[in-house]
Design a protein around this motif. Structure first.
Motif, short mmCIF file in Angstrom:
data_model
loop_
_atom_site.label_atom_id
_atom_site.label_comp_id
_atom_site.label_asym_id
_atom_site.label_seq_id
_atom_site.Cartn_x
_atom_site.Cartn_y
_atom_site.Cartn_z
N TYR A 118 -11.93 -4.27 3.05
CA TYR A 118 -10.74 -3.68 3.65
C TYR A 118 -10.33 -4.50 4.87
CZ TYR A 118 -7.64 -0.43 6.05
OH TYR A 118 -6.56 0.13 6.68
N ARG A 119 -11.30 -4.83 5.73
CA ARG A 119 -11.00 -5.61 6.93
C ARG A 119 -10.48 -6.99 6.56
NH1 ARG A 119 -15.99 -3.30 8.35
NH2 ARG A 119 -17.05 -5.31 8.12
N LEU A 120 -11.04 -7.59 5.51
CA LEU A 120 -10.58 -8.91 5.07
C LEU A 120 -9.14 -8.82 4.54
CD1 LEU A 120 -11.40 -11.88 4.62
CD2 LEU A 120 -12.16 -11.20 2.33
N SER A 121 -8.88 -7.80 3.73
CA SER A 121 -7.52 -7.61 3.21
C SER A 121 -6.52 -7.42 4.34
CB SER A 121 -7.48 -6.39 2.28
OG SER A 121 -8.31 -6.61 1.16
N LYS A 122 -6.93 -6.69 5.36
CA LYS A 122 -6.07 -6.48 6.52
C LYS A 122 -5.85 -7.79 7.27
CE LYS A 122 -7.40 -4.06 10.19
NZ LYS A 122 -7.79 -2.97 11.07
N ALA A 123 -6.89 -8.60 7.39
CA ALA A 123 -6.78 -9.88 8.09
C ALA A 123 -5.80 -10.82 7.37
CB ALA A 123 -8.15 -10.54 8.21
N TYR A 124 -5.73 -10.72 6.05
CA TYR A 124 -4.81 -11.56 5.28
C TYR A 124 -3.42 -10.94 5.12
CZ TYR A 124 -8.27 -15.06 4.13
OH TYR A 124 -9.18 -16.08 4.21
N GLY A 125 -3.18 -9.86 5.83
CA GLY A 125 -1.85 -9.25 5.81
C GLY A 125 -1.54 -8.44 4.57
N LEU A 126 -2.56 -8.13 3.77
CA LEU A 126 -2.33 -7.35 2.56
C LEU A 126 -2.25 -5.85 2.85
CD1 LEU A 126 -4.80 -9.28 0.25
CD2 LEU A 126 -2.31 -9.54 0.40
N ILE A 127 -2.77 -5.46 3.99
CA ILE A 127 -2.75 -4.06 4.40
C ILE A 127 -2.19 -3.98 5.81
CG2 ILE A 127 -4.19 -2.07 5.00
CD1 ILE A 127 -6.20 -3.08 2.87
N ALA A 128 -1.27 -3.09 6.01
CA ALA A 128 -0.72 -2.87 7.35
C ALA A 128 -0.95 -1.41 7.73
CB ALA A 128 0.77 -3.20 7.37
N GLU A 129 -1.75 -1.18 8.73
CA GLU A 129 -1.98 0.18 9.21
C GLU A 129 -0.78 0.60 10.06
OE1 GLU A 129 -5.73 0.16 11.23
OE2 GLU A 129 -6.82 -0.40 9.43
N THR A 130 -0.26 1.76 9.74
CA THR A 130 0.95 2.20 10.45
C THR A 130 0.66 3.25 11.52
OG1 THR A 130 1.38 4.00 8.91
CG2 THR A 130 2.30 1.82 8.35
N GLY A 131 -0.45 3.94 11.38
CA GLY A 131 -0.73 5.04 12.31
C GLY A 131 0.17 6.23 12.07
N ALA A 132 0.89 6.22 10.95
CA ALA A 132 1.80 7.31 10.62
C ALA A 132 1.00 8.59 10.39
CB ALA A 132 2.61 6.97 9.37
N PRO A 133 1.57 9.72 10.75
CA PRO A 133 0.89 10.99 10.48
C PRO A 133 0.87 11.28 8.98
CG PRO A 133 3.09 11.40 11.32
CD PRO A 133 2.86 9.91 11.40
N VAL A 134 -0.08 12.07 8.56
CA VAL A 134 -0.15 12.50 7.16
C VAL A 134 0.87 13.61 6.97
CG1 VAL A 134 -1.61 13.52 5.38
CG2 VAL A 134 -2.58 11.86 6.99
N VAL A 135 1.88 13.33 6.15
CA VAL A 135 2.92 14.32 5.84
C VAL A 135 2.89 14.52 4.33
CG1 VAL A 135 5.37 14.90 5.97
CG2 VAL A 135 4.31 13.55 7.79
N PHE A 136 2.71 15.74 3.91
CA PHE A 136 2.63 16.04 2.48
C PHE A 136 4.01 16.16 1.86
CE2 PHE A 136 -1.36 17.74 4.30
CZ PHE A 136 -2.25 16.91 3.63
N TYR A 137 4.06 15.92 0.57
CA TYR A 137 5.33 15.93 -0.18
C TYR A 137 6.09 17.24 0.04
CZ TYR A 137 8.55 15.64 -4.14
OH TYR A 137 9.68 15.61 -4.92
N PHE A 138 5.40 18.38 -0.06
CA PHE A 138 6.10 19.65 0.07
C PHE A 138 6.71 19.83 1.46
CE2 PHE A 138 2.02 21.06 1.75
CZ PHE A 138 2.34 22.04 2.67
N GLU A 139 6.14 19.18 2.46
CA GLU A 139 6.70 19.25 3.81
C GLU A 139 7.97 18.41 3.91
OE1 GLU A 139 2.70 19.89 6.48
OE2 GLU A 139 3.07 17.88 5.67
N LYS A 140 8.01 17.30 3.21
CA LYS A 140 9.20 16.44 3.21
C LYS A 140 10.33 17.09 2.44
CE LYS A 140 6.33 12.31 3.07
NZ LYS A 140 5.87 11.22 2.20
N VAL A 141 10.01 17.70 1.30
CA VAL A 141 11.02 18.32 0.45
C VAL A 141 11.59 19.56 1.12
CG1 VAL A 141 11.35 19.53 -1.74
CG2 VAL A 141 10.04 17.43 -1.68
N LYS A 142 10.75 20.31 1.80
CA LYS A 142 11.17 21.55 2.45
C LYS A 142 12.03 21.28 3.66
CE LYS A 142 7.73 24.03 3.97
NZ LYS A 142 6.66 24.98 4.25
N ALA A 143 11.80 20.15 4.32
CA ALA A 143 12.52 19.83 5.57
C ALA A 143 13.99 19.54 5.33
CB ALA A 143 11.87 18.64 6.25
#
Length: 120
Positions: free
Chosen positions: A95-120
């Protein structure tokens, strides 16, 4: 209590045939009915919180989401999912290697579930 076929379809259609949590389209009978507010079943013990077994509390869930959530509360599961990034960074070199090569970008985004997005 097992849901009747019509009740099960009502649960599946609650979010347009999508998993309430991740949003994947639910196909055939390969999905689960999840208790949003959990009940707790244990061998040789009475069910805890049986009042939570009702249609209003049932959510359509893909198998991976339902098995991952288990009997956690929604907020407990949200925190558990968010904590995976720390675990991946600490214990998984690929995982760390993949992140180092730019394959993974951590966003720090909150966990928002589908039903919360649809309901909003």
């Amino acid at each position: 209590m097992k849901l009747k076929k019509a009740e099960r379809e009502l649960v599946r259609q609650k979010y347009g045939g999508h998993c309430a949590y991740c949003g994947v389209v639910l196909v055939d009978n390969k999905w689960h009915e999840d208790h949003l507010d959990p009940i707790i079943r244990q061998l040789d013990k009475p069910t805890e919180r049986p009042e939570n077994h009702n249609l209003a509390n049932m959510m359509p869930a893909c198998a991976p989401c339902n098995l991952s959530k288990g009997r956690q509360t929604l907020e407990g599961w949200r925190d558990w999912i968010a904590g995976h990034v720390n675990s991946l960074n600490k214990y998984h070199p690929i995982y760390r290697l993949s992140k180092a090569y730019g394959l993974i970008a951590e966003t720090g985004a909150p966990v928002v579930f589908y039903f919360e997005k649809v309901k909003a």
